[in-house]
Design a protein around this motif. Structure first.
Motif, PDB file in Angstrom:
ATOM      1  N   LEU A 118       0.659  -1.391   0.118  1.00 16.91           N
ATOM      2  CA  LEU A 118       0.083   0.019   0.390  1.00 16.91           C
ATOM      3  C   LEU A 118       1.102   1.282  -0.171  1.00 16.91           C
ATOM      4  O   LEU A 118       0.207   2.156  -0.970  1.00 16.91           O
ATOM      5  N   HIS A 119       2.048   1.632   0.624  1.00 20.14           N
ATOM      6  CA  HIS A 119       2.787   2.448   0.958  1.00 20.14           C
ATOM      7  C   HIS A 119       3.959   2.320  -0.248  1.00 20.14           C
ATOM      8  O   HIS A 119       4.160   3.908  -0.854  1.00 20.14           O
ATOM      9  N   ILE A 120       4.703   1.300  -0.967  1.00 20.52           N
ATOM     10  CA  ILE A 120       5.296   1.408  -1.937  1.00 20.52           C
ATOM     11  C   ILE A 120       5.241   0.904  -3.237  1.00 20.52           C
ATOM     12  O   ILE A 120       4.726   0.011  -3.567  1.00 20.52           O
ATOM     13  N   THR A 121       5.070   1.876  -3.595  1.00 22.33           N
ATOM     14  CA  THR A 121       4.381   1.753  -5.621  1.00 22.33           C
ATOM     15  C   THR A 121       5.495   0.517  -6.558  1.00 22.33           C
ATOM     16  O   THR A 121       6.728   1.217  -6.245  1.00 22.33           O
ATOM     17  N   GLY A 122       4.365  -0.053  -7.288  1.00 23.42           N
ATOM     18  CA  GLY A 122       5.546  -1.062  -7.185  1.00 23.42           C
ATOM     19  C   GLY A 122       6.652  -2.544  -6.200  1.00 23.42           C
ATOM     20  O   GLY A 122       6.843  -3.372  -7.211  1.00 23.42           O
ATOM     21  N   PHE A 123       5.800  -1.776  -5.241  1.00 21.07           N
ATOM     22  CA  PHE A 123       6.261  -3.106  -4.429  1.00 21.07           C
ATOM     23  C   PHE A 123       6.344  -5.301  -4.989  1.00 21.07           C
ATOM     24  O   PHE A 123       6.721  -6.099  -4.508  1.00 21.07           O
ATOM     25  N   GLY A 124       4.948  -4.847  -4.979  1.00 19.51           N
ATOM     26  CA  GLY A 124       4.315  -6.741  -5.565  1.00 19.51           C
ATOM     27  C   GLY A 124       3.923  -7.767  -4.883  1.00 19.51           C
ATOM     28  O   GLY A 124       4.440  -7.216  -3.584  1.00 19.51           O
ATOM     29  N   GLU A 125       4.080  -8.537  -5.031  1.00 15.70           N
ATOM     30  CA  GLU A 125       4.523  -9.921  -4.956  1.00 15.70           C
ATOM     31  C   GLU A 125       5.761 -10.455  -4.314  1.00 15.70           C
ATOM     32  O   GLU A 125       6.210 -10.020  -4.922  1.00 15.70           O
ATOM     33  N   ILE A 126       5.830 -10.976  -3.196  1.00 19.47           N
ATOM     34  CA  ILE A 126       7.255 -11.596  -2.953  1.00 19.47           C
ATOM     35  C   ILE A 126       6.682 -13.273  -2.406  1.00 19.47           C
ATOM     36  O   ILE A 126       6.172 -13.556  -2.364  1.00 19.47           O
ATOM     37  N   LYS A 127       8.084 -13.669  -2.835  1.00 19.80           N
ATOM     38  CA  LYS A 127       8.517 -15.169  -3.170  1.00 19.80           C
ATOM     39  C   LYS A 127       9.058 -15.862  -1.379  1.00 19.80           C
ATOM     40  O   LYS A 127       8.577 -17.146  -1.550  1.00 19.80           O
ATOM     41  N   THR A 128       9.607 -15.509  -0.819  1.00 18.56           N
ATOM     42  CA  THR A 128      10.562 -15.732  -0.082  1.00 18.56           C
ATOM     43  C   THR A 128       9.672 -16.272   1.550  1.00 18.56           C
ATOM     44  O   THR A 128       9.834 -17.247   2.052  1.00 18.56           O
ATOM     45  N   PRO A 129       8.392 -15.284   1.273  1.00 17.96           N
ATOM     46  CA  PRO A 129       7.987 -16.000   2.832  1.00 17.96           C
ATOM     47  C   PRO A 129       6.841 -16.942   2.727  1.00 17.96           C
ATOM     48  O   PRO A 129       7.012 -17.694   3.457  1.00 17.96           O
ATOM     49  N   ASP A 130       7.003 -17.679   2.157  1.00 13.68           N
ATOM     50  CA  ASP A 130       7.000 -19.547   1.229  1.00 13.68           C
ATOM     51  C   ASP A 130       8.163 -20.306   1.633  1.00 13.68           C
ATOM     52  O   ASP A 130       7.611 -20.880   2.809  1.00 13.68           O
ATOM     53  N   VAL A 131       9.315 -19.693   1.701  1.00 19.72           N
ATOM     54  CA  VAL A 131      10.495 -20.226   2.289  1.00 19.72           C
ATOM     55  C   VAL A 131      10.467 -20.584   3.634  1.00 19.72           C
ATOM     56  O   VAL A 131      10.571 -21.104   4.951  1.00 19.72           O
ATOM     57  N   LEU A 132      10.599 -18.577   4.121  1.00 21.94           N
ATOM     58  CA  LEU A 132       9.845 -18.947   5.730  1.00 21.94           C
ATOM     59  C   LEU A 132       9.065 -19.862   6.721  1.00 21.94           C
ATOM     60  O   LEU A 132       9.385 -20.321   7.566  1.00 21.94           O
ATOM     61  N   GLU A 133       7.326 -19.682   5.475  1.00 20.44           N
ATOM     62  CA  GLU A 133       7.004 -20.252   6.213  1.00 20.44           C
ATOM     63  C   GLU A 133       7.468 -22.454   6.349  1.00 20.44           C
ATOM     64  O   GLU A 133       7.135 -23.019   7.787  1.00 20.44           O
ATOM     65  N   MET A 134       8.230 -22.798   5.296  1.00 22.25           N
ATOM     66  CA  MET A 134       9.165 -24.288   5.320  1.00 22.25           C
ATOM     67  C   MET A 134       9.704 -23.897   6.552  1.00 22.25           C
ATOM     68  O   MET A 134       9.590 -25.116   7.247  1.00 22.25           O
ATOM     69  N   VAL A 135      10.319 -22.969   6.668  1.00 22.42           N
ATOM     70  CA  VAL A 135      11.283 -23.328   7.683  1.00 22.42           C
ATOM     71  C   VAL A 135      11.505 -23.041   9.374  1.00 22.42           C
ATOM     72  O   VAL A 135      11.498 -23.909  10.188  1.00 22.42           O
ATOM     73  N   PHE A 136      10.190 -21.973   9.467  1.00 18.67           N
ATOM     74  CA  PHE A 136       9.166 -22.360  10.442  1.00 18.67           C
ATOM     75  C   PHE A 136       8.354 -22.557  10.894  1.00 18.67           C
ATOM     76  O   PHE A 136       7.182 -21.709  11.650  1.00 18.67           O
ATOM     77  N   LYS A 137       7.818 -23.504  10.570  1.00 17.13           N
ATOM     78  CA  LYS A 137       7.069 -24.329  10.455  1.00 17.13           C
ATOM     79  C   LYS A 137       6.003 -24.639  12.065  1.00 17.13           C
ATOM     80  O   LYS A 137       4.936 -24.077  12.055  1.00 17.13           O
ATOM     81  N   SER A 138       6.875 -24.685  13.227  1.00 19.62           N
ATOM     82  CA  SER A 138       6.251 -25.120  14.543  1.00 19.62           C
ATOM     83  C   SER A 138       6.435 -23.263  15.147  1.00 19.62           C
ATOM     84  O   SER A 138       6.926 -22.736  14.838  1.00 19.62           O
TER      85      SER A 138
END
Length: 163
Positions: free
Chosen positions: A143-163
């Motif tokens: 909402l605050h940075i034009t063109g920020f768009g989607e990022i992919k690394t949250p999926d990596v974080l989710e897999m690593v920090f599941k518990s």
């Protein structure tokens, strides 16, 4: 020199997330020594800490906003306030649009803003809570940075920090 980030899956995932966020919101230009100090401190701490790192990306994302010009405006004790992601400030009333944090996430955001990075390991949030807050913080950036768009690394974080 980095001594543990390259060899620790959790730390590597956090560093990758930091790099992706920075790539999306920083542009070549004027020197920013305060921002450089912030980034250096965060990377050095991530590399040196022996504490759990599952909340460091949230702390980083929240506190980076100060240098990007849209730091959340919250009272020191946001007990039952909503946080309006569009306006960047708290409200006692739920905004009419869908871009807000409910009171529990507003308290989490306030905790991240007040807590020194050295104490982030004391947070005891479950993986689903971290994931939900991360999604909303990314939305805040979008909402605050034009063109920020989607990022992919949250999926990596989710897999690593599941518990």
């Amino acid at each position: 020199m980095l001594t543990s980030i390259p060899f620790d899956l959790g730390k590597g995932a956090v560093a990758l997330f930091m790099a992706e966020v920075l790539r999306k919101c920083l542009h070549p230009g004027a020197e920013q020594p305060e921002l450089f100090s912030f980034l250096k401190k965060n990377i050095e701490f991530l590399d040196a800490t022996h504490q759990p790192v599952a909340h460091i990306h949230l702390h980083f994302l929240t506190n980076l906003t100060e240098f990007l010009g849209f730091q959340p405006q919250l009272p020191s004790t946001p007990s039952s306030l909503f946080f309006d992601l569009k306006e960047g400030k708290s409200s006692p009333y739920q905004p009419l649009h869908g871009y807000f944090l409910p009171p529990e996430q507003t308290r989490q955001l306030a905790a991240l803003l007040c807590l020194p990075i050295e104490q982030v390991h004391t947070l005891q949030w479950a993986a689903p809570d971290r994931k939900n807050l991360l999604q909303r913080l990314i939305q805040y950036y979008q909402l605050h940075i034009t063109g920020f768009g989607e990022i992919k690394t949250p999926d990596v974080l989710e897999m690593v920090f599941k518990s």
